[in-house]
Design a protein around this motif. Structure first.
Motif, mmCIF file in Angstrom:
data_model
loop_
_atom_site.group_PDB
_atom_site.id
_atom_site.type_symbol
_atom_site.label_atom_id
_atom_site.label_comp_id
_atom_site.label_asym_id
_atom_site.label_seq_id
_atom_site.Cartn_x
_atom_site.Cartn_y
_atom_site.Cartn_z
ATOM 1 N N MET A 1 0.531 23.849 -7.866
ATOM 2 C CA MET A 1 0.600 23.149 -6.589
ATOM 3 C C MET A 1 2.040 22.670 -6.378
ATOM 4 O O MET A 1 2.632 22.076 -7.276
ATOM 5 N N PRO A 2 2.611 22.882 -5.200
ATOM 6 C CA PRO A 2 3.968 22.412 -4.925
ATOM 7 C C PRO A 2 4.063 20.891 -5.015
ATOM 8 O O PRO A 2 3.094 20.180 -4.788
ATOM 9 N N GLN A 3 5.250 20.421 -5.326
ATOM 10 C CA GLN A 3 5.494 18.982 -5.414
ATOM 11 C C GLN A 3 6.580 18.593 -4.431
ATOM 12 O O GLN A 3 7.421 19.408 -4.054
ATOM 13 N N LEU A 4 6.554 17.334 -4.011
ATOM 14 C CA LEU A 4 7.527 16.794 -3.077
ATOM 15 C C LEU A 4 8.108 15.529 -3.682
ATOM 16 O O LEU A 4 7.367 14.672 -4.165
ATOM 17 N N THR A 5 9.411 15.412 -3.684
ATOM 18 C CA THR A 5 10.070 14.204 -4.177
ATOM 19 C C THR A 5 10.668 13.484 -2.985
ATOM 20 O O THR A 5 11.344 14.101 -2.159
ATOM 21 N N ILE A 6 10.385 12.188 -2.872
ATOM 22 C CA ILE A 6 10.983 11.380 -1.813
ATOM 23 C C ILE A 6 11.615 10.142 -2.446
ATOM 24 O O ILE A 6 11.231 9.723 -3.535
ATOM 25 N N TYR A 7 12.583 9.595 -1.755
ATOM 26 C CA TYR A 7 13.263 8.396 -2.240
ATOM 27 C C TYR A 7 12.895 7.235 -1.329
ATOM 28 O O TYR A 7 13.015 7.334 -0.109
ATOM 29 N N LEU A 8 12.408 6.155 -1.939
ATOM 30 C CA LEU A 8 11.980 4.968 -1.200
ATOM 31 C C LEU A 8 12.700 3.741 -1.735
ATOM 32 O O LEU A 8 12.973 3.657 -2.932
ATOM 33 N N ASP A 9 12.958 2.805 -0.855
ATOM 34 C CA ASP A 9 13.445 1.518 -1.344
ATOM 35 C C ASP A 9 12.263 0.786 -1.984
ATOM 36 O O ASP A 9 11.101 1.160 -1.784
ATOM 37 N N ARG A 10 12.540 -0.243 -2.748
ATOM 38 C CA ARG A 10 11.474 -0.935 -3.494
ATOM 39 C C ARG A 10 10.401 -1.527 -2.576
ATOM 40 O O ARG A 10 9.218 -1.468 -2.884
ATOM 41 N N GLU A 11 10.809 -2.098 -1.459
ATOM 42 C CA GLU A 11 9.844 -2.716 -0.543
ATOM 43 C C GLU A 11 8.903 -1.664 0.041
ATOM 44 O O GLU A 11 7.699 -1.873 0.115
ATOM 45 N N THR A 12 9.446 -0.520 0.449
ATOM 46 C CA THR A 12 8.597 0.543 0.996
ATOM 47 C C THR A 12 7.646 1.056 -0.073
ATOM 48 O O THR A 12 6.456 1.263 0.196
ATOM 49 N N GLN A 13 8.144 1.229 -1.280
ATOM 50 C CA GLN A 13 7.278 1.690 -2.366
ATOM 51 C C GLN A 13 6.143 0.706 -2.601
ATOM 52 O O GLN A 13 4.990 1.095 -2.767
ATOM 53 N N ARG A 14 6.467 -0.583 -2.617
ATOM 54 C CA ARG A 14 5.430 -1.611 -2.810
ATOM 55 C C ARG A 14 4.386 -1.536 -1.701
ATOM 56 O O ARG A 14 3.186 -1.592 -1.964
ATOM 57 N N ALA A 20 -2.287 2.476 -0.549
ATOM 58 C CA ALA A 20 -3.122 3.402 -1.316
ATOM 59 C C ALA A 20 -4.206 2.636 -2.066
ATOM 60 O O ALA A 20 -5.368 3.062 -2.102
ATOM 61 N N ARG A 21 -3.837 1.495 -2.635
ATOM 62 C CA ARG A 21 -4.813 0.662 -3.353
ATOM 63 C C ARG A 21 -5.919 0.196 -2.394
ATOM 64 O O ARG A 21 -7.099 0.231 -2.724
ATOM 65 N N ARG A 22 -5.518 -0.259 -1.193
ATOM 66 C CA ARG A 22 -6.511 -0.709 -0.203
ATOM 67 C C ARG A 22 -7.476 0.406 0.188
ATOM 68 O O ARG A 22 -8.645 0.151 0.441
ATOM 69 N N GLU A 23 -6.960 1.632 0.262
ATOM 70 C CA GLU A 23 -7.805 2.770 0.632
ATOM 71 C C GLU A 23 -8.541 3.358 -0.560
ATOM 72 O O GLU A 23 -9.316 4.297 -0.420
ATOM 73 N N GLY A 24 -8.289 2.801 -1.738
ATOM 74 C CA GLY A 24 -9.010 3.218 -2.940
ATOM 75 C C GLY A 24 -8.691 4.640 -3.381
ATOM 76 O O GLY A 24 -9.593 5.365 -3.810
ATOM 77 N N SER A 26 -5.416 7.502 -4.982
ATOM 78 C CA SER A 26 -4.128 7.606 -5.668
ATOM 79 C C SER A 26 -2.998 7.642 -4.651
ATOM 80 O O SER A 26 -3.208 7.936 -3.470
ATOM 81 N N LEU A 27 -1.812 7.362 -5.134
ATOM 82 C CA LEU A 27 -0.632 7.405 -4.283
ATOM 83 C C LEU A 27 -0.425 8.819 -3.733
ATOM 84 O O LEU A 27 -0.113 8.995 -2.548
ATOM 85 N N SER A 28 -0.628 9.832 -4.555
ATOM 86 C CA SER A 28 -0.479 11.213 -4.113
ATOM 87 C C SER A 28 -1.478 11.568 -3.009
ATOM 88 O O SER A 28 -1.125 12.183 -2.008
ATOM 89 N N ARG A 29 -2.725 11.165 -3.195
ATOM 90 C CA ARG A 29 -3.755 11.467 -2.190
ATOM 91 C C ARG A 29 -3.459 10.722 -0.882
ATOM 92 O O ARG A 29 -3.618 11.263 0.201
ATOM 93 N N TRP A 30 -3.026 9.471 -1.005
ATOM 94 C CA TRP A 30 -2.693 8.684 0.186
ATOM 95 C C TRP A 30 -1.557 9.349 0.957
ATOM 96 O O TRP A 30 -1.629 9.542 2.163
ATOM 97 N N ALA A 31 -0.476 9.705 0.235
ATOM 98 C CA ALA A 31 0.681 10.330 0.877
ATOM 99 C C ALA A 31 0.300 11.674 1.494
ATOM 100 O O ALA A 31 0.690 11.973 2.633
ATOM 101 N N ARG A 32 -0.456 12.482 0.782
ATOM 102 C CA ARG A 32 -0.872 13.788 1.292
ATOM 103 C C ARG A 32 -1.666 13.628 2.586
ATOM 104 O O ARG A 32 -1.414 14.314 3.571
ATOM 105 N N GLY A 33 -2.592 12.688 2.599
ATOM 106 C CA GLY A 33 -3.408 12.472 3.801
ATOM 107 C C GLY A 33 -2.585 12.024 4.993
ATOM 108 O O GLY A 33 -2.758 12.516 6.114
ATOM 109 N N HIS A 34 -1.661 11.100 4.763
ATOM 110 C CA HIS A 34 -0.850 10.594 5.868
ATOM 111 C C HIS A 34 0.188 11.608 6.333
ATOM 112 O O HIS A 34 0.471 11.708 7.527
ATOM 113 N N LEU A 35 0.748 12.359 5.408
ATOM 114 C CA LEU A 35 1.698 13.407 5.794
ATOM 115 C C LEU A 35 1.001 14.507 6.591
ATOM 116 O O LEU A 35 1.534 14.986 7.602
ATOM 117 N N LEU A 36 -0.176 14.905 6.165
ATOM 118 C CA LEU A 36 -0.920 15.939 6.881
ATOM 119 C C LEU A 36 -1.305 15.459 8.279
ATOM 120 O O LEU A 36 -1.169 16.194 9.257
#
Length: 77
Positions: A1-14, A20-24, A26-36
């Motif tokens: 599966m392809p991977q994507l690297t992004i750079y975030l400041d600490r506040e954005t990462q938090r 992702a935690r609120r939606e229950g 993983s971070l990968s699943r959350w990002a994939r869903g929102h990017l799609l």
């Protein structure tokens, strides 16, 4: 599966980790869903046209037409 690297400041990462935690998920699943969802989004946001005519502020007025002569002179290209 392809991977994507992004750079975030600490506040954005938090914020993203908390979302992702609120939606229950993983971070990968959350990002994939929102990017799609963002990639598939076309046109106006849902409910955009429901707002048409919903402004009830009587102080809101259409501004007067500005004369073309008051516009900034344009440089020739």
């Amino acid at each position: 599966m392809p991977q994507l690297t992004i750079y975030l400041d600490r506040e954005t990462q938090r914020e993203v980790e908390e979302a992702a935690r609120r939606e229950g998920c993983s971070l990968s699943r959350w990002a994939r869903g929102h990017l799609l969802a963002a990639a598939k989004r076309r046109g106006w946001s849902p409910g955009y046209f429901d707002l048409l005519g919903s402004l009830t502020d009587d102080t809101f007025r259409e501004p007067e037409e500005i004369q073309w002569s008051a516009d900034t002179e344009r440089a020739e290209m």
